[in-house]
Design an enzyme around this catalytic site. Structure first.
Site, PDB file in Angstrom:
ATOM      1  N   LYS A 340     -18.029 -30.214  61.230  1.00  0.00           N
ATOM      2  CA  LYS A 340     -16.722 -30.770  60.836  1.00  0.00           C
ATOM      3  C   LYS A 340     -15.704 -30.690  61.962  1.00  0.00           C
ATOM      4  O   LYS A 340     -15.827 -29.871  62.877  1.00  0.00           O
ATOM      5  CB  LYS A 340     -16.222 -30.050  59.580  1.00  0.00           C
ATOM      6  CG  LYS A 340     -16.968 -30.534  58.347  1.00  0.00           C
ATOM      7  CD  LYS A 340     -16.403 -30.036  57.061  1.00  0.00           C
ATOM      8  CE  LYS A 340     -17.187 -30.693  55.911  1.00  0.00           C
ATOM      9  NZ  LYS A 340     -16.964 -30.031  54.651  1.00  0.00           N
ATOM     10  N   ARG A 375     -23.880 -25.317  52.990  1.00  0.00           N
ATOM     11  CA  ARG A 375     -24.295 -26.723  53.079  1.00  0.00           C
ATOM     12  C   ARG A 375     -24.270 -27.126  54.547  1.00  0.00           C
ATOM     13  O   ARG A 375     -23.239 -27.016  55.204  1.00  0.00           O
ATOM     14  CB  ARG A 375     -23.319 -27.578  52.262  1.00  0.00           C
ATOM     15  CG  ARG A 375     -23.647 -29.063  52.249  1.00  0.00           C
ATOM     16  CD  ARG A 375     -22.568 -29.828  51.486  1.00  0.00           C
ATOM     17  NE  ARG A 375     -22.873 -31.241  51.390  1.00  0.00           N
ATOM     18  CZ  ARG A 375     -22.591 -32.140  52.330  1.00  0.00           C
ATOM     19  NH1 ARG A 375     -21.990 -31.772  53.455  1.00  0.00           N
ATOM     20  NH2 ARG A 375     -22.905 -33.412  52.154  1.00  0.00           N
TER      21      ARG A 375
HETATM   22  N1  HH2 Z   1     -18.611 -31.849  52.847  1.00  0.00           N
HETATM   23  C1  HH2 Z   1     -18.976 -33.155  52.931  1.00  0.00           C
HETATM   24  C2  HH2 Z   1     -19.586 -33.783  51.850  1.00  0.00           C
HETATM   25  N2  HH2 Z   1     -19.865 -33.104  50.723  1.00  0.00           N
HETATM   26  N3  HH2 Z   1     -19.829 -31.097  49.488  1.00  0.00           N
HETATM   27  C3  HH2 Z   1     -19.499 -29.797  49.386  1.00  0.00           C
HETATM   28  N4  HH2 Z   1     -19.787 -29.111  48.271  1.00  0.00           N
HETATM   29  N5  HH2 Z   1     -18.873 -29.131  50.401  1.00  0.00           N
HETATM   30  C4  HH2 Z   1     -18.539 -29.761  51.565  1.00  0.00           C
HETATM   31  O1  HH2 Z   1     -17.938 -29.116  52.449  1.00  0.00           O
HETATM   32  C5  HH2 Z   1     -18.886 -31.149  51.703  1.00  0.00           C
HETATM   33  C6  HH2 Z   1     -19.538 -31.803  50.633  1.00  0.00           C
HETATM   34  C7  HH2 Z   1     -18.725 -33.913  54.197  1.00  0.00           C
HETATM   35  O2  HH2 Z   1     -19.880 -33.924  55.016  1.00  0.00           O
HETATM   36  P1  HH2 Z   1     -20.923 -35.126  55.103  1.00  0.00           P
HETATM   37  O3  HH2 Z   1     -21.584 -35.346  53.797  1.00  0.00           O
HETATM   38  O4  HH2 Z   1     -21.865 -34.912  56.209  1.00  0.00           O
HETATM   39  O5  HH2 Z   1     -20.045 -36.351  55.528  1.00  0.00           O
HETATM   40  P2  HH2 Z   1     -19.689 -37.696  54.819  1.00  0.00           P
HETATM   41  O6  HH2 Z   1     -18.776 -37.364  53.675  1.00  0.00           O
HETATM   42  O7  HH2 Z   1     -19.011 -38.498  55.892  1.00  0.00           O
HETATM   43  O8  HH2 Z   1     -20.944 -38.341  54.311  1.00  0.00           O
END
Ligand code: HH2
Length: 413
Positions: A340, A375
């Protein structure tokens, strides 16, 4: 100088002096202060609370305005050892002015210090065993636009291969997402989200040997995913939608309740907090309350502060720094720091893929503070780091020799 952590280390150090076992048991209980913060102790209760704590050898800090009656209540920080609390609590329960309720609140906070997380998170179909080290939730984004892996796993075969790779690296569960929730991402309709997820999920639940989580804020997508065999709903909107709560309650799914203000499209306009730690804590407590009132068992719930979701880098760092406090909610805590931007801000790395090491460090920090689920996109390095952390922890928690000391290191309420 002694560099000790858990009471087991204290006990073994005291035993190494050849001290009397009974004395070791007594001294272990004195070696640690358990700080407890209460949000609003009423004006009449606060001075009595302080007096009673002083009488048992502890102390309490409250607002100066308690003395001249210029405030109606005060946040209060209590400082006492375990033994001191044991003497304090029965006394408080005999007092007027809501001190019985204060005693209940203190007891609940103390439980968070010694309580063990549940042995497993029971999903809709399969359980996810928890502890002793954090479980690793591997991320697979079936999206064209996710911030760090967008476009890589849009093809179902590629998504599945990635999930299998993450499991081979040690993932304990896999989280599939089909809508990017990064700031400014284009929202995806539930229909398009499901069209991306369906072909992956059907094969994933049949082939993968671990629980499957679905990262969605849409009740109808969650419903279809659970019907297709998913176990956990990871909702970045924290089960805000009553329809989502109904789906989770009806299907018996586990749910990760994440904190976010607004939606991914609006969240970066909502980063103004007076006190981010307390506001996130209170919002999560309210979300959990709503979920339980709508029939979701606490054993199904996990809380997550939502690092980077409508939070400045400083706020995300502050939430991570104090992540252990969320354990006071009495539920397993999950955290997602991997790749992040706040890690980039802290380590001066612009590219998400250059933040892998920082994400691993964040996971180890989270483990040290009692987080149950991490995660991450970077499963292999995270698992290796957490395995080392687990071995270090085991070395710190070798039980002391005498029964008296062993009883003292596991305080009970
Ligand atoms: N962060 C993201 C997405 N889902 N869920 C939880 N529980 N906690 C988090 O910190 C979290 C999450 C963001 O990461 P990512 O899925 O890689 O990115 P994107 O939303 O761009 O798909």
């Amino acid at each position: 100088m002694l560099d000790w952590g858990p009471p087991s280390e204290v006990a073994r150090e005291l035993e190494s002096t050849d001290s009397d076992p009974e004395g070791v048991g007594i001294m272990v209980r004195k070696a640690r202060i358990y700080p407890v913060r209460l949000e609003a102790v009423p004006l009449k209760a606060a001075p009595i609370l302080k007096q009673e704590l002083l009488a048992v050898g502890g102390d309490a800090a409250h607002a100066r305005g308690i003395a001249d009656h210029s405030v109606a209540s005060s946040p209060t920080v209590l400082l006492a050892t375990w033994g001191q609390y044991q003497r304090l609590l029965p006394k408080l329960r005999r007092q007027p002015f809501a001190l019985k309720e204060v005693a209940d609140e203190v007891e609940c906070a103390l439980r968070a210090f010694v309580g063990r997380p549940p042995a497993e998170l029971v999903g809709a179909h399969r359980p996810l065993p928890l502890g002793p080290r954090p479980r690793v939730l591997g991320v697979v984004n079936v999206t064209p636009d996710s911030f760090s892996d967008g476009g890589r796993f849009v093809e179902p075969a590629a998504a599945l291969a990635e999930a299998e790779r993450l499991i081979a690296e040690g993932a304990d569960a896999v989280d599939f997402g089909a809508e990017s929730t990064r700031p400014g991402a284009t929202p995806v309709s539930p229909e398009s989200e499901w069209a991306r997820l369906e072909p992956v999920l059907a094969r994933a639940v049949a082939r993968l040997p671990v629980p499957v989580s679905v990262d969605t804020r849409h009740a109808e997508v969650a419903d279809k995913a659970l019907d297709a065999g998913a176990d956990i709903v990871n909702d970045v909107e924290g089960l805000r939608d009553p329809g989502m709560r109904r789906v989770v309650a009806r299907t018996g799914a586990a749910a990760i309740v994440m904190h976010m203000r607004g939606t991914p499209a609006t969240m970066q306009q909502e980063t103004s907090y007076d006190d981010v730690r307390r506001e996130v804590y209170r919002a999560l407590a309210a979300s959990v309350d709503r979920a339980e009132r709508d029939g979701i068992a606490p054993s199904k719930l996990v809380v997550d502060p939502g690092l980077g979701f409508g939070k400045s880098p400083e706020q995300s760092l502050e939430l991570l720094a104090h992540i252990g406090e969320l354990r006071s909610l009495g539920l397993p805590v999950a955290v997602g720091a991997s790749r992040k931007s706040f890690l980039g801000w802290a380590t001066d790395e612009r590219a998400p893929l250059a933040r892998v090491d920082a994400g691993v460090a964040a996971a180890v920090y989270a483990a040290e503070h009692g987080v149950a689920i991490v995660r991450t996109h970077d499963v292999g390095s995270t698992v290796k780091a957490l395995r080392l952390w687990e071995r270090i922890e085991a070395a710190r928690r070798v039980p002391p020799a005498s029964r008296e000391a062993r009883d003292a290191v596991e305080p009970v309420l």
